[in-house]
Design an enzyme around this catalytic site. Structure first.
Site, PDB file in Angstrom:
ATOM      1  N   ARG A   9       0.838  -1.202   0.000  1.00 21.56           N
ATOM      2  CA  ARG A   9       0.000   0.000   0.000  1.00 21.56           C
ATOM      3  C   ARG A   9       0.876   1.257   0.000  1.00 21.56           C
ATOM      4  O   ARG A   9       0.538   2.253  -0.632  1.00 21.56           O
ATOM      5  CB  ARG A   9      -0.940  -0.011   1.207  1.00 21.56           C
ATOM      6  CG  ARG A   9      -2.053  -1.041   1.099  1.00 21.56           C
ATOM      7  CD  ARG A   9      -2.690  -1.347   2.437  1.00 21.56           C
ATOM      8  NE  ARG A   9      -3.254  -0.172   3.082  1.00 21.56           N
ATOM      9  CZ  ARG A   9      -3.699  -0.159   4.344  1.00 21.56           C
ATOM     10  NH1 ARG A   9      -3.643  -1.277   5.077  1.00 21.56           N
ATOM     11  NH2 ARG A   9      -4.198   0.945   4.854  1.00 21.56           N
TER      12      ARG A   9
ATOM     13  N   CYS B  48      -0.305   5.789   9.639  1.00 20.19           N
ATOM     14  CA  CYS B  48      -0.760   4.472   9.158  1.00 20.19           C
ATOM     15  C   CYS B  48      -1.965   4.702   8.259  1.00 20.19           C
ATOM     16  O   CYS B  48      -1.994   5.665   7.495  1.00 20.19           O
ATOM     17  CB  CYS B  48      -1.074   3.542  10.333  1.00 20.19           C
ATOM     18  SG  CYS B  48      -2.366   4.143  11.442  1.00 20.19           S
TER      19      CYS B  48
END
Length: 308
Positions: free
Chosen positions: A191, A267
């Site tokens: 990601r 995150c």
């Protein structure tokens, strides 16, 4: 607030001993949280099985609102104090937090308490699965309601980073500008690089310019319980340091550990950034901020620069 600073990590044996001691009040909190695409329901699982005497801390509920609708943002002082009162927590209470993953959302809850100056807080390293695996009792009947308390409005440490602060910081290459903060991204590497999709539909993957990939599970070790369930605990500090060095280089890691270089954890939505925060705390690093809205808030804004 209490002047007591509790250990960051506790084993099931240590927690079990503290619950039987009358030396200080103890409050056990289940802070389990699941990703938005998960079919599991944390509150329902808590009602079905929990450590005896524990209460449920809903991190999405004890939160401030966000202009883009991002969940579990850091609460304001009054919201935090009111939550403590409802959970039966006073300033002198030793709060012990766990989750049903082992280590996942409990560090975020610990970050919240410590940021509000409630340093008499710990997490159960290995969470509910390790507790069960070590043969300790669980509760399956209806939980009891906590006895309300009074909790004074606390001060909030200045550790939360805003979007504007992150954008300003991202203009500088930390290898050239020694005063910029190093941003550590806890999301999976795919990601971060833009090769894998985000779990939130329609959200672009990629990363903040000049940030570093340090997937949160690189601070953790996996275990398999007797019933076959997998769970995580924190790695020993030397191995956490090695993971940090692999991410940013040994020279920068040393500066971080010595407090010469500030760090910001990020995150997907501010949850597993707590794992990086706690891992760095275990290395003695105090200068750790947290980008609360994290990638979800950053990537939702059309003006954001995204690297892949």
């Amino acid at each position: 607030m209490s002047s007591v600073v509790a250990p960051l990590l506790l084993s099931p044996k240590q927690v079990n001993g503290l619950t039987k001691s009358n030396s200080t009040p103890v409050s056990l909190l289940d802070s389990t949280w699941f990703m938005p695409n998960s079919p599991r329901n944390a509150k329902q699982e808590f009602l079905g099985k929990r450590i005896p005497g524990s209460h449920f801390l809903d991190l999405d509920d004890v939160a401030s609102s966000h202009e883009l609708g991002v969940k579990h943002m850091m609460p304001d002082q009054q919201t935090f104090a009111q939550a403590c009162e409802k959970l039966g927590i006073s300033p002198s209470t030793h709060v012990i937090i766990y989750d049903s993953h082992g280590v996942f959302s409990s560090p975020r809850a610990l970050f919240m308490f410590r940021t509000f100056g409630h340093n008499n807080t710990s997490i159960l390293d290995g969470g509910l699965p390790r507790w069960v695996d070590e043969g300790l009792p669980v509760e399956t009947t209806a939980p009891s309601d906590p006895q309300p308390t009074t909790y004074p409005i606390p001060e909030l440490k200045e550790v939360i980073r805003s979007y504007d602060q992150i954008v300003s910081n991202s203009q500088y290459d930390p290898s050239i500008n020694s005063t910029s903060e190093i941003v550590l991204d806890a999301r999976p590497k795919g990601r971060f690089t833009g090769n894998d999709p985000e779990p939130r539909p329609g959200l672009s993957s990629g990363h903040i310019p000049h940030s570093f990939s340090l997937t949160f599970n690189l601070f953790l070790q996996k275990h398999k319980a007797k019933d076959g369930q997998e769970y995580c605990t924190f790695l020993p500090p030397p191995e956490i340091r090695k993971a940090l060095e692999n991410a940013v280089g040994s020279a920068e890691a040393e500066k971080i550990i010595q407090g010469e270089r500030p760090v910001v954890a990020s995150c997907g939505s501010g949850m597993t950034a707590g794992v990086l925060w706690l891992g760095l705390q275990l290395l003695g690093v105090d200068r750790v901020g947290l980008y609360d809205e994290s990638w979800t808030g950053y990537a939702m804004r059309p003006s954001s620069k995204i690297q892949k």
